[in-house]
Design a protein around this motif. Structure first.
Motif, short mmCIF file in Angstrom:
data_model
loop_
_atom_site.label_atom_id
_atom_site.label_comp_id
_atom_site.label_asym_id
_atom_site.label_seq_id
_atom_site.Cartn_x
_atom_site.Cartn_y
_atom_site.Cartn_z
N GLY A 147 -63.09 45.78 12.47
CA GLY A 147 -64.54 45.79 12.29
C GLY A 147 -64.91 46.09 10.86
O GLY A 147 -65.21 47.25 10.53
N PRO A 148 -64.89 45.08 9.98
CA PRO A 148 -65.30 45.31 8.59
C PRO A 148 -66.71 45.86 8.50
O PRO A 148 -67.61 45.40 9.20
CB PRO A 148 -65.21 43.90 7.97
CG PRO A 148 -64.28 43.13 8.85
CD PRO A 148 -64.50 43.68 10.24
N LYS A 149 -66.89 46.89 7.70
CA LYS A 149 -68.20 47.52 7.46
C LYS A 149 -68.78 48.15 8.73
O LYS A 149 -69.98 48.36 8.82
CB LYS A 149 -69.19 46.52 6.86
CG LYS A 149 -68.74 45.90 5.54
CD LYS A 149 -69.80 45.02 4.93
CE LYS A 149 -70.04 43.75 5.72
NZ LYS A 149 -71.00 42.83 5.07
N CYS A 150 -67.92 48.43 9.71
CA CYS A 150 -68.39 49.00 10.98
C CYS A 150 -68.05 50.48 11.12
O CYS A 150 -68.08 51.04 12.22
CB CYS A 150 -67.78 48.24 12.16
SG CYS A 150 -68.37 46.54 12.32
N GLY A 151 -67.72 51.12 9.99
CA GLY A 151 -67.24 52.51 10.05
C GLY A 151 -68.33 53.54 10.19
O GLY A 151 -68.46 54.44 9.34
N SER A 152 -69.13 53.45 11.24
CA SER A 152 -70.12 54.48 11.52
C SER A 152 -70.19 54.72 13.03
O SER A 152 -69.91 53.82 13.81
CB SER A 152 -71.51 54.07 11.01
OG SER A 152 -72.10 53.12 11.86
N ARG A 153 -70.55 55.91 13.40
CA ARG A 153 -70.64 56.26 14.82
C ARG A 153 -71.71 55.43 15.52
O ARG A 153 -71.56 55.02 16.68
CB ARG A 153 -70.97 57.75 14.96
CG ARG A 153 -71.11 58.25 16.39
CD ARG A 153 -69.83 58.14 17.18
NE ARG A 153 -70.02 58.53 18.56
CZ ARG A 153 -69.92 59.79 19.00
NH1 ARG A 153 -69.61 60.78 18.16
NH2 ARG A 153 -70.10 60.06 20.28
N ALA A 154 -72.81 55.12 14.80
CA ALA A 154 -73.90 54.35 15.41
C ALA A 154 -73.41 52.95 15.79
O ALA A 154 -73.69 52.47 16.90
CB ALA A 154 -75.08 54.26 14.44
N ILE A 155 -72.67 52.30 14.89
CA ILE A 155 -72.16 50.97 15.19
C ILE A 155 -71.14 51.04 16.33
O ILE A 155 -71.14 50.19 17.23
CB ILE A 155 -71.54 50.33 13.93
CG1 ILE A 155 -72.62 50.07 12.89
CG2 ILE A 155 -70.82 49.02 14.29
CD1 ILE A 155 -72.09 49.53 11.57
N ALA A 156 -70.27 52.04 16.29
CA ALA A 156 -69.26 52.20 17.33
C ALA A 156 -69.91 52.39 18.69
O ALA A 156 -69.46 51.80 19.70
CB ALA A 156 -68.35 53.38 17.00
N ASP A 157 -70.96 53.20 18.75
CA ASP A 157 -71.65 53.41 20.02
C ASP A 157 -72.33 52.14 20.51
O ASP A 157 -72.36 51.84 21.71
CB ASP A 157 -72.70 54.53 19.87
CG ASP A 157 -72.07 55.92 19.79
OD1 ASP A 157 -70.87 56.03 20.14
OD2 ASP A 157 -72.76 56.86 19.37
N ARG A 158 -72.88 51.35 19.56
CA ARG A 158 -73.50 50.07 19.94
C ARG A 158 -72.47 49.11 20.52
O ARG A 158 -72.73 48.43 21.51
CB ARG A 158 -74.17 49.42 18.71
CG ARG A 158 -75.59 49.84 18.47
CD ARG A 158 -76.41 48.78 17.75
NE ARG A 158 -75.75 48.20 16.60
CZ ARG A 158 -75.80 48.69 15.37
NH1 ARG A 158 -76.46 49.82 15.14
NH2 ARG A 158 -75.19 48.08 14.37
#
Length: 589
Positions: free
Chosen positions: A328-339
């Motif tokens: 997941g490029p540029k996906c290193g945040s908890r918000a994106i992971a939860d989505r």
């Protein structure tokens, strides 16, 4: 002067200034400036601005005529003043002073707006498709389709292919979809079928001694609608070649497809059509029609989770599940992971595990349970870095591939990773000859039953059927399957054995495919072919999200022609003539 026109509405220029001309077309737009009324007259070729003065005898008639009425205008070509030139129109430097105005056909109040891109809704557009097609975008799409087909024909003929027409009324054949059946009046109780494809006929053309066949073939399948599939009927570039191997078919098709995309699109067209084995495509992209514009490859990390501290996956792996990792490029945040986790649940999965990488460490419940060494193994396997994430699909092989593949596309779309200005092509090759039905456990054909197995009769006799590959191939562009094809099975003994493995005895082959199996007994050349979908090619080049936008008179998603009111009921007398009795429709429980 001609009764209707001396010029088209896209033709007049400064060279015509001072000339008396006659134009016919539809009133596209009117602008009333009090003492002047401007009319934009439209025909197939373009727009011309016409003007009438309140002192002119035709002024009242022009004012009273509704939009989309068909009129004939006679007048003099005038040069527009510099400040009124419309550079967006080829005719924008001139206008026609109306001296005679004749209504050929008056229009009623319009059910949709023709001179606008406003969407009136699919039902209205399809019910009044003849009005919808007057609009610029639909009109241009259909003209694009016609030009693409002309270009394809020319390119095929240039390669020494000959166009033949195969029958429309034929025998029912088990080819993967429901047939449309036509009752045979002269043969009570029997039916013709509309061809799902000219498959058997084009093979028989090769057996007949012709060498390179093609046609722009109509195909009929009673199947559900999708954005990239029209219900009922579609068209394909159907072709077949004798004395060829797989690469020969590729070499014939690639310049046609590449040339058409280059001719009609401003986007970059990748020159290389890469080859991807089916198994590799399922692993790296999660499906057999990968969108190669997305710079993400899925990888298998099953062994990393085997016996690991992340017990949910470890136990599943022991039970036969696999684990697929999606970068997941540029996906290193908890918000994106939860989505992503919520999205996976909406897809019917329990969720998606993840690891977030940043500041030289791996974070999240999965990383904590795995430990730093295994988390680093995953980072190296997927190629991610700080600020990125990895998402996991754990299930049986098919389900894991499906979820990972959908996740790959979602990440590509959400993170803006898809290059919208390129067409990327791939041949998916080495399809499995057979697959096991998940419900019945029965072995059946996974693709085209008329394909030649790799290894021929020996492979059918000696190999586990699920390990046999076929000379089958798909052509894919930007995640859309353009066509399927194969090197054909032209040997009776190989065909009988291939069908026997799928549970069909020789009598079934003789009954279902009598012409083809009999023809093969009299000397059949090795042959192969393919059939790229015309509708999908045009849809991609026109950059339309729905295939109905590039079909002249499409059906809706329920396979209804709202304009012609089809399907429709017929008189009992017509049914009686066909020896058909109307049965009551079962009530839904």
């Amino acid at each position: 002067m001609h009764a209707y026109r001396s010029h088209t509405c896209g033709e007049l220029a400064e060279a015509h200034v001072g000339q008396s001309v006659r134009l016919s077309g539809w009133i596209n737009r009117k602008r009333d400036h009090g003492q002047l009324v401007f009319v934009d007259l439209r025909d197939h070729y373009g727009l011309t601005q016409c003007v009438v003065d309140s002192s002119d005898p035709g002024f009242a008639a022009v004012e009273a005529t509704r939009l989309e009425s068909v009129v004939t205008i006679t007048g003099t070509v005038l040069k527009r003043s510099d400040e009124t030139i419309n550079t967006a129109l080829p005719t924008g430097h001139v206008e026609v002073r109306i001296e005679n105005f004749e209504v050929q056909s008056a229009a009623d109040t319009l059910p949709l707006q023709v001179n606008s891109d406003a969407d009136s809704g699919e039902e209205t557009r399809l019910r009044y498709r003849y009005l919808d097609l007057r609009r610029t975008r639909p009109h241009d799409n259909i003209m694009l389709r016609a030009k693409i087909i002309q270009s394809i024909r020319a390119r095929m003929v240039a390669q020494d292919f000959t166009e033949f027409q195969t029958p429309i009324l034929t025998a029912s054949s088990p080819e993967g979809a429901r047939d449309f059946l036509v009752p045979a009046r002269l043969h009570p109780g029997k039916f013709y079928a509309l061809p799902q494809a000219p498959q058997q006929f084009k093979q028989l053309v090769m057996v007949s001694g012709f060498d390179r066949y093609f046609q722009i073939a109509p195909c009929f399948r009673d199947e559900d609608s999708r954005a990239d599939r029209s219900p009922g009927e579609f068209y394909q570039l159907d072709l077949e070649m004798s004395f060829v191997e797989q690469q020969d078919v590729f070499d014939a098709v690639e310049p046609v497809i590449r040339g058409v995309f280059e001719e009609f699109s401003d986007k970059k067209v990748d020159q290389e059509f890469i080859h991807i084995p089916f198994a590799e495509s399922m692993l790296k992209y999660g499906n057999d029609k990968p969108d190669l514009r997305i710079p993400i490859e899925i990888c298998d990390v099953t062994d990393i989770f085997r016996g690991s501290g992340f017990s949910i996956f470890a136990k599943a792996v022991e039970g036969g599940s696999v684990v697929r990792a999606v970068p997941g490029p540029k996906c290193g945040s908890r918000a994106i992971a939860d989505r992503m986790n919520s999205w996976a649940q909406s897809e019917g999965a329990p969720g998606m595990g993840y690891i977030i990488y940043g500041d030289g460490e791996a974070r999240g419940p999965v990383a904590k349970a795995l430990g730093p060494e295994k988390a680093e193994e995953i980072r190296l396997a997927t190629g991610v870095g700080d600020g990125d994430a990895v998402f996991f699909a754990c299930a049986d092989e098919a389900a894991a591939a499906h979820l990972a593949g959908r996740a790959r596309v979602r990440i590509g779309e959400e993170q803006g990773l898809i290059d919208e200005n390129v067409f990327r092509f791939a041949w998916i090759v080495d399809f499995p000859m057979y697959e096991r039905d998940e419900t019945t456990g029965k072995i059946d054909f996974s693709h085209n039953p008329f394909s030649m197995p790799q290894g021929g009769l020996k492979a059918l006799q000696e190999q586990d059927p699920l390990t046999i590959k076929a000379w089958q191939y798909d052509l894919v562009c930007n995640g859309v399957e353009l066509s399927s094809g194969a090197i054909r099975n032209h040997l009776p003994d190989v065909m009988y054995k291939a069908f026997a493995i799928a549970g069909y005895d020789s009598q079934v082959v003789d009954d279902k495919f009598p012409a083809m199996i009999n023809a093969f007994r009299f000397g059949a050349p090795p042959h192969g072919g393919i059939a790229p979908g015309i509708d999908r090619i045009v849809m991609l080049i026109a950059d339309e999200p729905n295939i109905r936008e590039v079909i002249l008179f499409p059906m809706n998603g329920k396979a209804e022609d709202l304009m012609m009111a089809a399907p429709s009921t017929v008189d009992d007398s017509a049914l009686a003539e066909l020896h058909i009795r109307r049965a009551p429709v079962p009530k839904k429980s």
